[in-house]
Design a protein around this motif. Structure first.
Motif, short mmCIF file in Angstrom:
data_model
loop_
_atom_site.label_atom_id
_atom_site.label_comp_id
_atom_site.label_asym_id
_atom_site.label_seq_id
_atom_site.Cartn_x
_atom_site.Cartn_y
_atom_site.Cartn_z
N ILE A 1 0.82 -1.22 0.00
CA ILE A 1 0.00 0.00 0.00
C ILE A 1 0.86 1.27 0.00
CG2 ILE A 1 -1.98 -1.09 1.09
CD1 ILE A 1 -1.07 0.37 3.70
N ASP A 2 2.12 1.15 0.44
CA ASP A 2 2.98 2.33 0.45
C ASP A 2 3.35 2.77 -0.96
OD1 ASP A 2 4.28 -0.16 0.42
OD2 ASP A 2 6.19 0.71 1.00
N HIS A 3 3.13 1.90 -1.96
CA HIS A 3 3.44 2.27 -3.34
C HIS A 3 2.32 3.08 -4.00
CE1 HIS A 3 7.04 0.07 -3.21
NE2 HIS A 3 6.62 -1.12 -3.60
N ILE A 4 1.14 3.12 -3.38
CA ILE A 4 -0.01 3.75 -4.04
C ILE A 4 0.20 5.23 -4.33
CG2 ILE A 4 -2.46 4.32 -3.81
CD1 ILE A 4 -2.77 1.75 -2.13
N PRO A 5 0.57 6.06 -3.35
CA PRO A 5 0.57 7.51 -3.59
C PRO A 5 1.64 8.02 -4.52
CG PRO A 5 1.40 7.03 -1.39
CD PRO A 5 0.91 5.73 -1.94
N ILE A 6 2.79 7.32 -4.62
CA ILE A 6 3.88 7.87 -5.43
C ILE A 6 4.33 6.90 -6.50
CG2 ILE A 6 6.22 8.82 -5.40
CD1 ILE A 6 5.69 9.73 -2.52
N HIS A 7 4.90 5.76 -6.10
CA HIS A 7 5.51 4.87 -7.09
C HIS A 7 4.50 4.38 -8.13
CE1 HIS A 7 8.12 2.07 -8.98
NE2 HIS A 7 7.57 0.98 -8.43
N HIS A 8 3.39 3.82 -7.68
CA HIS A 8 2.42 3.32 -8.65
C HIS A 8 1.69 4.45 -9.37
CE1 HIS A 8 2.19 -0.92 -6.66
NE2 HIS A 8 3.31 -0.70 -7.33
N THR A 9 1.49 5.56 -8.67
CA THR A 9 0.90 6.73 -9.31
C THR A 9 1.79 7.21 -10.46
OG1 THR A 9 -0.39 7.48 -7.41
CG2 THR A 9 0.39 9.18 -8.92
N ASN A 10 3.10 7.24 -10.23
CA ASN A 10 4.03 7.68 -11.27
C ASN A 10 4.16 6.66 -12.39
OD1 ASN A 10 4.40 9.96 -9.74
ND2 ASN A 10 6.45 9.42 -9.02
N GLU A 11 4.10 5.39 -12.04
CA GLU A 11 4.12 4.34 -13.07
C GLU A 11 2.96 4.51 -14.04
OE1 GLU A 11 4.91 0.14 -12.33
OE2 GLU A 11 5.15 0.68 -10.23
N ILE A 12 1.77 4.74 -13.50
CA ILE A 12 0.59 4.91 -14.34
C ILE A 12 0.75 6.10 -15.26
CG2 ILE A 12 -1.87 5.51 -14.32
CD1 ILE A 12 -2.08 3.90 -11.68
N ALA A 13 1.22 7.22 -14.69
CA ALA A 13 1.35 8.44 -15.48
C ALA A 13 2.29 8.24 -16.66
CB ALA A 13 1.85 9.58 -14.59
N GLN A 14 3.47 7.71 -16.44
CA GLN A 14 4.44 7.58 -17.52
C GLN A 14 4.02 6.48 -18.52
OE1 GLN A 14 7.85 6.90 -15.07
NE2 GLN A 14 7.46 4.72 -14.79
N SER A 15 3.41 5.41 -18.03
CA SER A 15 3.01 4.32 -18.92
C SER A 15 1.87 4.73 -19.83
CB SER A 15 2.61 3.09 -18.10
OG SER A 15 3.68 2.65 -17.31
N GLU A 16 0.84 5.34 -19.25
CA GLU A 16 -0.32 5.73 -20.05
C GLU A 16 -0.02 6.95 -20.92
OE1 GLU A 16 -3.85 5.87 -17.64
OE2 GLU A 16 -3.70 3.72 -17.15
N ALA A 17 0.89 7.80 -20.47
CA ALA A 17 1.30 8.92 -21.32
C ALA A 17 2.04 8.41 -22.55
CB ALA A 17 2.20 9.87 -20.52
N ALA A 18 2.85 7.39 -22.38
CA ALA A 18 3.63 6.84 -23.50
C ALA A 18 2.77 6.09 -24.49
CB ALA A 18 4.73 5.93 -22.96
N THR A 19 1.81 5.31 -23.99
CA THR A 19 1.02 4.46 -24.88
C THR A 19 -0.30 5.07 -25.32
OG1 THR A 19 -0.15 3.36 -23.05
CG2 THR A 19 1.98 2.44 -23.72
N GLY A 20 -0.81 6.01 -24.54
CA GLY A 20 -2.09 6.62 -24.88
C GLY A 20 -3.28 5.74 -24.57
N LYS A 21 -3.09 4.71 -23.73
CA LYS A 21 -4.21 3.83 -23.39
C LYS A 21 -4.09 3.35 -21.96
CE LYS A 21 -1.70 0.26 -25.96
NZ LYS A 21 -1.71 -0.55 -27.20
N LYS A 22 -5.20 2.79 -21.47
CA LYS A 22 -5.21 2.25 -20.11
C LYS A 22 -4.15 1.16 -19.99
CE LYS A 22 -8.30 0.17 -16.65
NZ LYS A 22 -9.67 -0.33 -16.39
N TRP A 23 -3.42 1.18 -18.88
CA TRP A 23 -2.26 0.30 -18.73
C TRP A 23 -2.61 -0.99 -18.00
CZ3 TRP A 23 1.81 0.85 -14.42
CH2 TRP A 23 2.94 0.06 -14.70
N VAL A 24 -3.21 -0.90 -16.82
CA VAL A 24 -3.48 -2.06 -15.97
C VAL A 24 -4.96 -2.05 -15.58
CG1 VAL A 24 -3.00 -3.14 -13.74
CG2 VAL A 24 -1.13 -2.14 -15.05
N ASN A 25 -5.58 -3.24 -15.55
CA ASN A 25 -7.00 -3.32 -15.21
C ASN A 25 -7.26 -3.45 -13.71
OD1 ASN A 25 -8.00 -2.99 -17.74
ND2 ASN A 25 -8.49 -5.14 -18.12
#
Length: 471
Positions: A241-265
């Protein structure tokens, strides 16, 4: 039976639907190998293991990817603090490469001893630098990055959905901004994609890149490696749960910005293991490793059993008293299984006693409802304590349950003395148990007396009949 998981994205329990029929792509944040994993870390990997085993139990083909972060990242997710690998290198006198190799090996020894199945793929960050550079270049081409102070940053203002996993809107982000921040950042919550030697002059783990010689930020590693092995969209991403506010939030931003689509369901997060006043952390210098528990006389499976006793989304308080209770329960479970194995062979899983099937169905329902392992364990115990269920059905159902629990029940060795009993006597014991279930107590007593005349003393227990030789 439909699987339902709690999805952190949306904070709701949701039916599980895959992107590709029965194939599941699952990415789990792995260890940063600068020290031993503590038992709080290992609880997270036990959760990953139960999730994978459950998916496979319900017929899914799982590709499980877990990264090995052997490029040290900073001691703070917000790009602040000291580099973890360099810190350990300075303290031990070993190179960062030697440290990474040593603690990677130690980590895999720990998970093997806990019966955690090794991931399908365990990519190392140092072997995927070019994949990270390629992903940063995609972000750069789409206008999501900027260079400042020699480093390459991701601009969260360019990504409108930033913070959706943590449910943080832009107003909250600005209101919570720290006073002391990296002066190179345009927004305090922007994050580094690539560090250059302008900031780390003596960093030993560095690579050439279009932006200068340096090394990747932590967040870009997971995005690059997960997409390399699972594609640009996949089913499940796990972590603490400690990854939610920063690490996973940043992963989503960079991944979806790069691909232009939803990354993980589905985003699935485990809660902390609590020791004393708070969560276990290496930074405090006070943490327990698996080897500490082993040196105190515990079996690694005692800790696995202990972890199964708590739901993955609930904090779990660790004490030696609670571990003692788990050890006693695990040993009691093993003894029951050994006695059953001494008396009979498991039946075919498709021909269970009706009552055994009810217990197995209850077990499956518990798992299907967001991995309720405490309830699943209770179904196993209820099965074993029910004297109306035959030994063969108990064994078959217990072995089937253990496909998820991972306690190694089928591999348990039967006490040597039981193997000394001739087969004709074992057959009589089985016949007597059937007679008792049919309430044919006359025949049961006849068999008891017959065996007693041969020097074999029977003892009826909740999990079946034990015997001893009357010397």
């Amino acid at each position: 039976m439909e699987l339902q998981f709690y999805n952190t994205m949306g904070r709701t329990l949701q039916p599980f639907k895959t992107l590709d029929n029965n194939h599941v792509g699952m990415y789990c944040c792995g260890p940063t190998v600068y020290n031993y994993a503590h038992i709080g870390n290992l609880r997270a990997y036990l959760f990953d293991d139960v999730l994978r085993r459950t998916l496979e139990y319900f017929g899914y083909d799982v590709k499980h990817v877990m990264n090995i972060t052997d490029v040290g990242h900073l001691t703070d997710d917000e790009d602040e603090g000291e580099d973890k690998m360099l810190k350990t290198s300075r303290e031990t006198g070993k190179s960062a490469w030697e440290i990474a190799e040593y603690y990677t090996d130690a980590f895999f020894r720990d998970i093997d001893s806990l019966n955690i199945r090794r991931p399908t793929v365990s990519p190392r960050a140092t072997e995927h630098i070019q994949d990270m550079i390629g992903l940063i270049k995609r972000l750069e081409e789409k206008g999501y990055t900027y260079e400042s102070g020699g480093n390459i940053y991701f601009s969260i203002d360019k990504f409108p959905d930033y913070g959706k996993l943590a449910m943080r809107d832009k107003q909250d982000l600005y209101a919570g901004a720290r006073i002391e921040v990296d002066s190179n950042k345009r927004n305090p919550h922007d994050f580094v994609l690539w560090f250059t030697n302008s900031k780390f002059e003596h960093h030993s783990m560095m690579w050439d890149s279009p932006w200068g010689r340096g090394y990747p930020g932590w967040h870009i590693e997971c995005s690059a490696m997960s997409m390399k092995y699972l594609g640009e969209q996949f089913d499940i991403h796990c972590g603490g749960i400690d990854h939610i506010p920063i690490h996973h939030t940043n992963e989503i931003a960079q991944s979806e910005a790069a691909t232009g689509k939803k990354w993980v369901n589905y985003w699935m997060h485990n809660e902390f293991l609590i020791l004393g006043k708070g969560k276990m952390a290496k930074s405090s210098g006070e943490f327990l490793t698996l080897s500490v528990l082993v040196n105190k006389g515990y079996d690694p499976l005692d800790f696995r059993y202990f972890s199964l006793g708590g739901h993955y989304r609930s904090q779990l308080q660790f004490t030696y008293d609670s571990l003692d209770a788990s050890r006693n329960a695990r040993e009691g479970l093993f003894k029951r299984i050994q006695r059953l194995k001494a008396a009979d062979e498991p039946s075919d899983i498709n021909s269970l006693d009706g009552k055994a099937k009810e217990y197995l169905d209850g077990f499956k329902e518990a798992l299907a409802h967001d991995l309720n392992t405490p309830k699943a364990l209770s179904w196993l115990w209820n099965l074993l304590k029910d004297s109306s269920v035959s030994n063969s059905s108990k064994l078959a159902a217990a072995y089937d349950m253990d496909r998820v629990l991972g306690l190694g029940l089928a591999e348990l060795q039967v006490e040597t003395a039981q193997d000394d009993l001739p087969e004709e006597f074992k057959a009589l014991i089985r016949e007597r148990e059937e007679a008792r279930r049919d309430r044919n107590f006359k025949r049961a007593d006849e068999i008891r007396d017959l065996l007693l005349d041969s020097g074999i003393v029977l003892e009826d227990t909740p999990e079946g009949t034990r015997w001893t030789k009357n010397v």
